[in-house]
Design a protein around this motif. Structure first.
Motif, PDB file in Angstrom:
ATOM      1  N   ILE A 150     -26.128  10.780  -9.165  1.00 22.26           N
ATOM      2  CA  ILE A 150     -26.588  11.202  -7.840  1.00 22.26           C
ATOM      3  C   ILE A 150     -26.572  12.720  -7.705  1.00 22.26           C
ATOM      4  CG2 ILE A 150     -24.315  11.055  -6.761  1.00 22.26           C
ATOM      5  CD1 ILE A 150     -27.692   9.997  -5.166  1.00 22.26           C
ATOM      6  N   GLU A 151     -25.655  13.382  -8.405  1.00 22.51           N
ATOM      7  CA  GLU A 151     -25.586  14.847  -8.309  1.00 22.51           C
ATOM      8  C   GLU A 151     -26.765  15.512  -9.040  1.00 22.51           C
ATOM      9  OE1 GLU A 151     -22.747  13.502 -11.624  1.00 22.51           O
ATOM     10  OE2 GLU A 151     -23.280  12.892  -9.573  1.00 22.51           O
ATOM     11  N   GLU A 152     -27.477  14.751  -9.887  1.00 24.91           N
ATOM     12  CA  GLU A 152     -28.644  15.292 -10.583  1.00 24.91           C
ATOM     13  C   GLU A 152     -29.963  14.829  -9.971  1.00 24.91           C
ATOM     14  OE1 GLU A 152     -28.524  14.520 -14.753  1.00 24.91           O
ATOM     15  OE2 GLU A 152     -26.412  15.090 -14.958  1.00 24.91           O
ATOM     16  N   ALA A 153     -29.893  13.931  -9.000  1.00 27.63           N
ATOM     17  CA  ALA A 153     -31.121  13.320  -8.466  1.00 27.63           C
ATOM     18  C   ALA A 153     -32.057  14.330  -7.814  1.00 27.63           C
ATOM     19  CB  ALA A 153     -30.756  12.224  -7.468  1.00 27.63           C
ATOM     20  N   SER A 154     -31.508  15.446  -7.320  1.00 26.87           N
ATOM     21  CA  SER A 154     -32.347  16.441  -6.651  1.00 26.87           C
ATOM     22  C   SER A 154     -33.312  17.130  -7.606  1.00 26.87           C
ATOM     23  CB  SER A 154     -31.461  17.494  -5.961  1.00 26.87           C
ATOM     24  OG  SER A 154     -30.632  18.151  -6.891  1.00 26.87           O
ATOM     25  N   ARG A 155     -33.153  16.927  -8.911  1.00 26.80           N
ATOM     26  CA  ARG A 155     -34.070  17.514  -9.892  1.00 26.80           C
ATOM     27  C   ARG A 155     -35.324  16.674 -10.065  1.00 26.80           C
ATOM     28  NH1 ARG A 155     -31.042  16.775 -14.758  1.00 26.80           N
ATOM     29  NH2 ARG A 155     -32.949  17.536 -15.743  1.00 26.80           N
ATOM     30  N   PHE A 156     -35.336  15.459  -9.491  1.00 28.35           N
ATOM     31  CA  PHE A 156     -36.411  14.505  -9.747  1.00 28.35           C
ATOM     32  C   PHE A 156     -37.142  14.131  -8.460  1.00 28.35           C
ATOM     33  CE2 PHE A 156     -33.130  13.881 -12.942  1.00 28.35           C
ATOM     34  CZ  PHE A 156     -33.847  13.783 -14.120  1.00 28.35           C
TER      35      PHE A 156
ATOM     36  N   LYS B 189     -30.740  16.588  -0.494  1.00 30.26           N
ATOM     37  CA  LYS B 189     -29.718  15.555  -0.292  1.00 30.26           C
ATOM     38  C   LYS B 189     -30.350  14.186  -0.533  1.00 30.26           C
ATOM     39  CE  LYS B 189     -26.958  18.202   3.025  1.00 30.26           C
ATOM     40  NZ  LYS B 189     -26.355  18.217   4.379  1.00 30.26           N
ATOM     41  N   PRO B 190     -30.444  13.769  -1.800  1.00 28.78           N
ATOM     42  CA  PRO B 190     -31.107  12.502  -2.120  1.00 28.78           C
ATOM     43  C   PRO B 190     -30.387  11.303  -1.523  1.00 28.78           C
ATOM     44  CG  PRO B 190     -29.985  13.389  -4.044  1.00 28.78           C
ATOM     45  CD  PRO B 190     -29.943  14.452  -2.996  1.00 28.78           C
ATOM     46  N   LYS B 191     -31.176  10.330  -1.072  1.00 23.67           N
ATOM     47  CA  LYS B 191     -30.627   9.095  -0.516  1.00 23.67           C
ATOM     48  C   LYS B 191     -30.450   8.023  -1.592  1.00 23.67           C
ATOM     49  CE  LYS B 191     -33.339  10.048   3.648  1.00 23.67           C
ATOM     50  NZ  LYS B 191     -34.497   9.590   4.447  1.00 23.67           N
TER      51      LYS B 191
END
Length: 393
Positions: free
Chosen positions: A159-165, A185-187
């Protein structure tokens, strides 16, 4: 009368790959070598034929010549078919004029006539710069079961890497309810893989509408999929559980190669149940001299090793002279590392020559990848610092 194809694949292979710097200055990114004997494009092409999809359009644009030559008639992947097979699709002159592909959606739009000649029920959209093994037939079966208009392949990421995608948010039974492009802030931790299956008629409709929109970026993730979601189309996520690597950067390309090493590699290329096909160079068996040694490495045909190779990958016809040492590196075909030279944590493109007693890269931590472009020559006794980029000829 020729029979229709249930599913046609369209493989986007026209990107410049600028973040690979010297490696893609003269070739398209999908033609970049991986694992000693493969090119990046071998993986999606092999996935297609292993999944029972025998009609593939490869959309090329940037520096296409080596990639086109490599694919040829598709024989190495069993894609040399009288009806179907693999086809190279470049921008071309038509009555309406000619133009470069303006985005992923526009590239497919410009080749709708190719798709429609096979009258498919479904169209699979792929990227030419991912390394993975995936059974597209399973994804297609899910698409049919859900009665979907489009199915998006996703993979769980931290989840801490999801903002890259691009992130897909899903509701009941995997139905997509929201897209977020690189959210702060990805859900959700479901990242889009850039792999889509469309019901053909829906694809045609939305591509044609998008082409008329002068404000559109002509992109699947930014335009086509959000437009379909807003229109209430049936959209589902397909969660992929295997290994997948987007090799768009030097670090990710290096990691993908290193993931092939070890007794239990993260990505197994020796799996006979899902063979990765390639157009191998013709070369004699590799040779290891009396004082040479190879440890924890992959070494292709034609290599001559009189020095030491450790935790590295050597493509065909690499020469490692006496007293030379290669550690933690990825070496493309035709390179020569001369006597006494040291190479650490580097990627070397084709036909690089490392002079005697020179030092390329660094073994220090944290690791910095050194990159040498095609045909680069390092003088005897020279030092190339870790993390450097040396352009080729």
């Amino acid at each position: 009368m020729l029979s229709q194809k249930e599913c046609v694949a369209m493989l986007l292979a026209g990107g410049q790959g600028s973040r690979l710097y010297a490696l893609t200055s003269k070739i398209a990114k999908p033609a970049v070598p991986v694992g000693g004997k493969y090119r990046i494009i071998d993986f999606p092409l092999s996935n297609c034929i292993n999944s029972g999809i025998d009609t593939v359009g490869v959309l090329t644009q940037y520096e296409p010549f080596e990639l086109n030559d490599y694919i040829g008639n598709g024989q190495p992947w069993d894609l040399d078919r009288m009806y179907g097979g693999v086809h190279i699709l470049s921008p071309y002159q038509a009555k309406r004029g000619s133009e470069w592909y303006k985005g992923t959606a526009n590239a497919i739009y410009q080749n709708l006539s190719f798709i429609k000649r096979y009258k498919p029920e479904y169209v699979l959209i792929l990227s030419g710069d991912h390394i993975y093994k995936m059974n597209y037939a399973k994804m297609l079966a899910e698409h049919k079961k859900n009665g979907a208009d489009v199915t998006v392949a996703t993979i769980e990421v931290p989840i801490e890497e999801a903002s890259r995608f691009g992130v897909v948010n899903v509701g009941e039974n995997g139905k997509i309810v929201e897209f977020e492009e690189k959210p702060k802030k990805p859900k959700s931790n479901l990242a889009s893989m850039g792999i889509y299956i469309f019901s053909a008629e829906k694809l045609y409709k939305y591509l044609e509408e998008d082409e008329l929109d002068t404000k559109s970026s002509k992109d699947f993730g930014k335009n086509i999929l959000p437009n379909m979601l807003n229109a209430g189309e049936r959209m589902f996520a397909y969660v992929f559980k295997g290994y997948w690597k987007d090799v768009g950067t030097i670090d990710s390309l290096y990691e993908a190669n290193m993931d092939l090493l070890g007794e239990r590699p993260l990505f197994d290329i020796s799996d006979t149940n899902w063979r990765i096909h390639s157009k191998n160079p013709i070369a004699p068996p590799h040779y290891i001299g009396e004082n040479g040694s190879v440890e924890g490495s992959l070494v292709a045909l034609g290599c001559e090793i009189e020095g030491k190779v450790k935790n590295s990958i050597l493509s065909a016809n690499v020469t490692v002279e006496a007293g030379a040492e290669i550690v933690g590196s990825v070496i493309f075909s035709g390179c020569t590392v001369k006597a006494g030279a040291k190479v650490y944590n580097s990627i070397m493109a084709e036909d690089v020559v490392i002079g005697e007693n020179s030092v390329v890269g660094s073994s220090a931590q944290p690791r910095k990848i050194t990159l040498l472009g095609r045909g680069a020559q390092i003088a005897a006794g020279a030092t190339v610092e870790g993390g450097s980029i040396v352009e080729g000829k």
